[in-house]
Design a protein around this motif. Structure first.
Motif, PDB file in Angstrom:
ATOM      1  N   ARG A 312      -6.312  94.962  53.853  1.00 20.22           N
ATOM      2  CA  ARG A 312      -5.254  94.272  53.108  1.00 20.22           C
ATOM      3  C   ARG A 312      -5.642  94.079  51.646  1.00 20.22           C
ATOM      4  O   ARG A 312      -4.791  94.181  50.750  1.00 20.22           O
ATOM      5  N   THR A 313      -6.909  93.814  51.404  1.00 18.86           N
ATOM      6  CA  THR A 313      -7.372  93.654  50.025  1.00 18.86           C
ATOM      7  C   THR A 313      -7.196  94.945  49.240  1.00 18.86           C
ATOM      8  O   THR A 313      -6.749  94.937  48.080  1.00 18.86           O
ATOM      9  N   MET A 368       6.547  99.810  49.138  1.00 18.82           N
ATOM     10  CA  MET A 368       7.050  99.826  50.508  1.00 18.82           C
ATOM     11  C   MET A 368       6.297 100.848  51.345  1.00 18.82           C
ATOM     12  O   MET A 368       6.011 100.599  52.527  1.00 18.82           O
ATOM     13  N   ASN A 369       5.951 101.988  50.737  1.00 12.58           N
ATOM     14  CA  ASN A 369       5.158 102.991  51.457  1.00 12.58           C
ATOM     15  C   ASN A 369       3.778 102.448  51.806  1.00 12.58           C
ATOM     16  O   ASN A 369       3.255 102.685  52.900  1.00 12.58           O
ATOM     17  N   ILE A 370       3.185 101.724  50.843  1.00 10.53           N
ATOM     18  CA  ILE A 370       1.884 101.095  51.100  1.00 10.53           C
ATOM     19  C   ILE A 370       1.993 100.126  52.265  1.00 10.53           C
ATOM     20  O   ILE A 370       1.119 100.075  53.136  1.00 10.53           O
ATOM     21  N   GLU A 371       3.093  99.368  52.289  1.00  8.64           N
ATOM     22  CA  GLU A 371       3.290  98.403  53.360  1.00  8.64           C
ATOM     23  C   GLU A 371       3.474  99.100  54.705  1.00  8.64           C
ATOM     24  O   GLU A 371       2.921  98.668  55.727  1.00  8.64           O
ATOM     25  N   VAL A 372       4.231 100.197  54.710  1.00  3.65           N
ATOM     26  CA  VAL A 372       4.425 100.950  55.952  1.00  3.65           C
ATOM     27  C   VAL A 372       3.094 101.479  56.462  1.00  3.65           C
ATOM     28  O   VAL A 372       2.781 101.392  57.654  1.00  3.65           O
ATOM     29  N   ARG A 373       2.298 102.037  55.545  1.00  2.00           N
ATOM     30  CA  ARG A 373       0.993 102.568  55.945  1.00  2.00           C
ATOM     31  C   ARG A 373       0.081 101.444  56.443  1.00  2.00           C
ATOM     32  O   ARG A 373      -0.696 101.630  57.387  1.00  2.00           O
ATOM     33  N   GLN A 374       0.184 100.263  55.810  1.00  2.00           N
ATOM     34  CA  GLN A 374      -0.643  99.137  56.251  1.00  2.00           C
ATOM     35  C   GLN A 374      -0.265  98.704  57.656  1.00  2.00           C
ATOM     36  O   GLN A 374      -1.145  98.399  58.474  1.00  2.00           O
ATOM     37  N   VAL A 375       1.034  98.674  57.952  1.00  2.00           N
ATOM     38  CA  VAL A 375       1.480  98.326  59.300  1.00  2.00           C
ATOM     39  C   VAL A 375       0.929  99.323  60.311  1.00  2.00           C
ATOM     40  O   VAL A 375       0.462  98.953  61.397  1.00  2.00           O
ATOM     41  N   MET A 488      -4.460  87.460  70.964  1.00  3.89           N
ATOM     42  CA  MET A 488      -3.664  88.624  70.558  1.00  3.89           C
ATOM     43  C   MET A 488      -2.329  88.184  69.964  1.00  3.89           C
ATOM     44  O   MET A 488      -1.864  88.749  68.959  1.00  3.89           O
ATOM     45  N   SER A 489      -1.710  87.187  70.553  1.00  2.00           N
ATOM     46  CA  SER A 489      -0.422  86.707  70.037  1.00  2.00           C
ATOM     47  C   SER A 489      -0.558  86.191  68.618  1.00  2.00           C
ATOM     48  O   SER A 489       0.333  86.386  67.784  1.00  2.00           O
ATOM     49  N   LYS A 490      -1.674  85.543  68.336  1.00  2.00           N
ATOM     50  CA  LYS A 490      -1.889  85.015  66.991  1.00  2.00           C
ATOM     51  C   LYS A 490      -1.949  86.146  65.974  1.00  2.00           C
ATOM     52  O   LYS A 490      -1.303  86.088  64.922  1.00  2.00           O
ATOM     53  N   TYR A 491      -2.735  87.176  66.275  1.00  2.00           N
ATOM     54  CA  TYR A 491      -2.862  88.283  65.329  1.00  2.00           C
ATOM     55  C   TYR A 491      -1.527  89.005  65.141  1.00  2.00           C
ATOM     56  O   TYR A 491      -1.143  89.341  64.013  1.00  2.00           O
ATOM     57  N   LEU A 492      -0.830  89.250  66.247  1.00  2.00           N
ATOM     58  CA  LEU A 492       0.454  89.952  66.154  1.00  2.00           C
ATOM     59  C   LEU A 492       1.499  89.097  65.433  1.00  2.00           C
ATOM     60  O   LEU A 492       2.277  89.608  64.624  1.00  2.00           O
ATOM     61  N   GLY A 493       1.495  87.799  65.727  1.00  2.00           N
ATOM     62  CA  GLY A 493       2.434  86.903  65.054  1.00  2.00           C
ATOM     63  C   GLY A 493       2.148  86.796  63.568  1.00  2.00           C
ATOM     64  O   GLY A 493       3.070  86.820  62.736  1.00  2.00           O
ATOM     65  N   ASP A 494       0.866  86.668  63.211  1.00  2.00           N
ATOM     66  CA  ASP A 494       0.486  86.583  61.795  1.00  2.00           C
ATOM     67  C   ASP A 494       0.866  87.857  61.053  1.00  2.00           C
ATOM     68  O   ASP A 494       1.336  87.811  59.912  1.00  2.00           O
ATOM     69  N   GLU A 495       0.673  89.003  61.703  1.00  2.00           N
ATOM     70  CA  GLU A 495       1.003  90.269  61.052  1.00  2.00           C
ATOM     71  C   GLU A 495       2.503  90.406  60.859  1.00  2.00           C
ATOM     72  O   GLU A 495       2.970  90.879  59.814  1.00  2.00           O
ATOM     73  N   SER A 496       3.272  89.981  61.857  1.00  2.00           N
ATOM     74  CA  SER A 496       4.725  90.052  61.734  1.00  2.00           C
ATOM     75  C   SER A 496       5.221  89.179  60.576  1.00  2.00           C
ATOM     76  O   SER A 496       6.069  89.605  59.783  1.00  2.00           O
ATOM     77  N   ARG A 498       3.397  88.186  57.987  1.00  2.00           N
ATOM     78  CA  ARG A 498       2.911  88.775  56.730  1.00  2.00           C
ATOM     79  C   ARG A 498       3.774  89.947  56.290  1.00  2.00           C
ATOM     80  O   ARG A 498       4.140  90.086  55.114  1.00  2.00           O
ATOM     81  N   ASN A 499       4.135  90.805  57.244  1.00  4.28           N
ATOM     82  CA  ASN A 499       4.960  91.976  56.926  1.00  4.28           C
ATOM     83  C   ASN A 499       6.337  91.550  56.412  1.00  4.28           C
ATOM     84  O   ASN A 499       6.828  92.092  55.408  1.00  4.28           O
ATOM     85  N   ARG A 500       6.935  90.579  57.083  1.00  4.01           N
ATOM     86  CA  ARG A 500       8.245  90.097  56.640  1.00  4.01           C
ATOM     87  C   ARG A 500       8.165  89.508  55.229  1.00  4.01           C
ATOM     88  O   ARG A 500       9.001  89.800  54.371  1.00  4.01           O
ATOM     89  N   ASP A 501       7.142  88.695  54.999  1.00  6.12           N
ATOM     90  CA  ASP A 501       6.983  88.075  53.682  1.00  6.12           C
ATOM     91  C   ASP A 501       6.737  89.126  52.603  1.00  6.12           C
ATOM     92  O   ASP A 501       7.246  89.002  51.479  1.00  6.12           O
TER      93      ASP A 501
END
Length: 536
Positions: A312-313, A368-375, A488-496, A498-501
């Motif tokens: 992410r950095t 947006m491409n960077i974000e897609v690749r990060q996901v 696992m829920s925490k990591y997936l929830g945090d990523e979701s 973060r991605n939305r934000d």
């Protein structure tokens, strides 16, 4: 108008009066002040609050004053210290001249340095264990009658000023020398500086008693240290999800009325001790291996966190460079368009802004491409992480199962041994090899003379233990499954989130940048120049 004897409630008007300079607030001017100041907004910034001489009976309505450092509640009608726990930054508290009988409610005020309880109705020194920073304590003019109460202040190692005058103990002949001997941290007693020669003489006077007190304090300190270490150890086991391995033996025997009856049998202690010893060995081995597994799991989590942070950095850096590049281009164009010496035509300005718009679109598309690749990279990393964590979870569940089967086996052996002890006593008593005097009490005798009852009690206790073992196993298994799922829920929830934000941030950047470009064109139009004007 309230009568002189009426008690008052701490309301918004009183709080505002306590905050602001009394000279600003007159009784007929409170409405004006409240119109200028919002108490909800003001309260979090207040560090000093004076509520003295208000006829207050109950401490309340101080929510929002968490930044408070100094609070004056002296000369009121307060009987109980309460509702102060949230004022964790409080360093100065004045509760003098009230009707308080008990020192309590100060457990969370760990920053407290100055406390005045002068002129109340206190008999016992207590409730100060968590106030380790207390430097000044005023307990004068109360109802403290026992010199033993004073010894409790030895735990206040930061205490420098102490006032106890006006209490019954102050009239005792040995009052001052006793305090100087036992409370050696203070430099002022009853507003007078202590002479070190007087302190030395007092310590000599109470030399033997002090040694005895110090020895007792050392024993208590060592006990507290052991308890603290044990508590920390239990918390460590709880964090690793294996506390049950430490506590299950005691839980088996807790609330077991049948076992309490069986303990009355002569020689029943030997099977219990053997059970405890065997359990200790199994438990220690299980805890040792499980802690190693827990540390391995924690390292896996730490490594995953580092990988995610690194990824992410790097992506944040790339996005930042894109934004910086665009902003640099925008500043150059803006300087050219808005310069008073500019010779640009409107067409030139529009062309330059259009070029910036195209650059903006490229920047936003690339972010947006960077974000897609990060996901995508996150999904790859989290899949690998989940697989490794799942393997560890399965290892833990398998180890749990082996542990509980071993405990069940020990319980079976223990039950068999205890049954053998009981049968031996029953047979020997039936052969008149034992008389009633051999048994310690009637409970043991009642079991020996009634074989069916004895066997029923043994079976009931055994079934109770087996049921507890199985229940604890179910709880341990469910806890481990839940721990895996929550991780696992925490990591997936945090990523979701973060991605939305992040997507919203890109859109907001695009919106603001476009508005800025439109503003540039508007600036050019406001100049009042067109192509012909520039040509003249």
């Amino acid at each position: 108008m309230a009568s002189k004897g009426d008690v008052q409630v701490i309301d918004d008007i009183m709080l505002m009066q306590g905050i602001l300079d009394e000279r600003m607030v007159q009784e007929n001017d409170v409405a004006r002040v409240n119109g200028e100041f919002n108490l909800i907004d003001l309260a979090p910034t207040v560090q000093t609050l004076s509520l003295s001489f208000k006829r207050i009976a109950v401490i309340e309505n101080l929510v929002g004053f968490e930044s408070l450092v100094k609070l004056c509640l002296d000369n009121n009608r307060i009987r109980e210290i309460q509702n102060l726990g949230h004022l964790v930054n409080l360093r100065w508290l004045d509760l003098s001249f009230n009707a308080i009988t008990t020192i309590k409610g100060l457990e969370k005020l760990t920053q407290l340095e100055d406390l005045s309880l002068y002129s109340n109705k206190i008999e016992t020194i207590e409730g100060l264990d968590h106030c380790k920073r207390l430097q000044c304590l005023s307990l004068g003019n109360n109802m403290i009658r026992s010199m033993e109460q004073v010894k409790k202040l030895r735990a206040q190692r930061s205490l420098r000023m102490l006032t106890l005058s006006g209490n019954p103990i102050a009239s005792e002949g040995e009052y001052r020398s006793f305090l100087l001997a036992y409370i050696d941290s203070i430099t002022y007693l009853d507003y007078a500086m202590i002479d070190e020669n007087d302190r030395a003489m007092a310590k000599e006077q109470y030399h033997d008693e002090l040694l005895d007190t110090q020895e007792k304090e050392m024993v208590l300190k060592e006990k507290a240290s052991r308890e603290e270490k044990h508590s920390a150890y239990l918390q460590e086991l709880e964090g690793a999800g294996i506390l049950f391995a430490q506590t299950i033996f005691d839980e088996l025997f807790a609330d077991d009325a049948d076992m309490e009856r069986l303990k009355h049998l002569p020689n029943s202690k030997d099977p219990i001790d053997a059970f405890r010893s065997a359990f200790k060995n199994i438990s220690e081995d299980y805890i040792r291996v499980s802690m190693e597994r827990h540390l391995k799991r924690q390292k896996e989590i730490d490594d995953f966190d580092k990988s995610i942070t690194k990824m992410r950095t790097a992506d944040e850096t790339d996005s930042g460079m894109l934004i910086d590049g665009y902003n640099k281009s925008k500043r150059i164009v803006a300087d050219q368009i808005t310069s008073p010496f500019s010779t640009l035509t409107s067409a030139d300005c529009q062309r330059m802004v259009k070029s910036l718009q195209e650059e903006l679109e490229r920047v936003c598309d690339e972010m947006m491409n960077i974000e897609v690749r990060q996901v995508e990279k996150f999904e790859t990393l989290v899949d690998e992480f989940e697989n490794r964590l799942n393997e560890m979870k399965n290892e833990t569940l398998e180890a749990q199962q082996l542990f509980f089967r071993a405990i069940e086996e020990l319980e079976e052996k223990f039950s068999t041994s205890l049954r053998a002890v009981a049968m031996d006593l029953i047979d020997r008593f039936a052969r008149d090899e034992l008389d009633q005097e051999y048994f310690d009490d009637d409970e043991a005798m009642s079991l020996v003379v009634d074989k069916d009852t004895c066997m029923s009690v043994l079976t009931s206790s055994h079934d109770n233990h087996v049921g507890k073992i199985q229940k604890k196993e179910d709880e341990a298994r469910s806890s481990e499954m839940r721990r895996f799922q929550e991780c696992m829920s925490k990591y997936l929830g945090d990523e979701s989130t973060r991605n939305r934000d992040r997507v919203l941030q890109v859109h907001e950047f695009s919106r603001q940048s476009k508005a800025s470009l439109h503003a540039l064109l508007a600036t050019d139009d406001d100049d009042g120049f067109d192509d012909d004007d520039h040509g003249k």
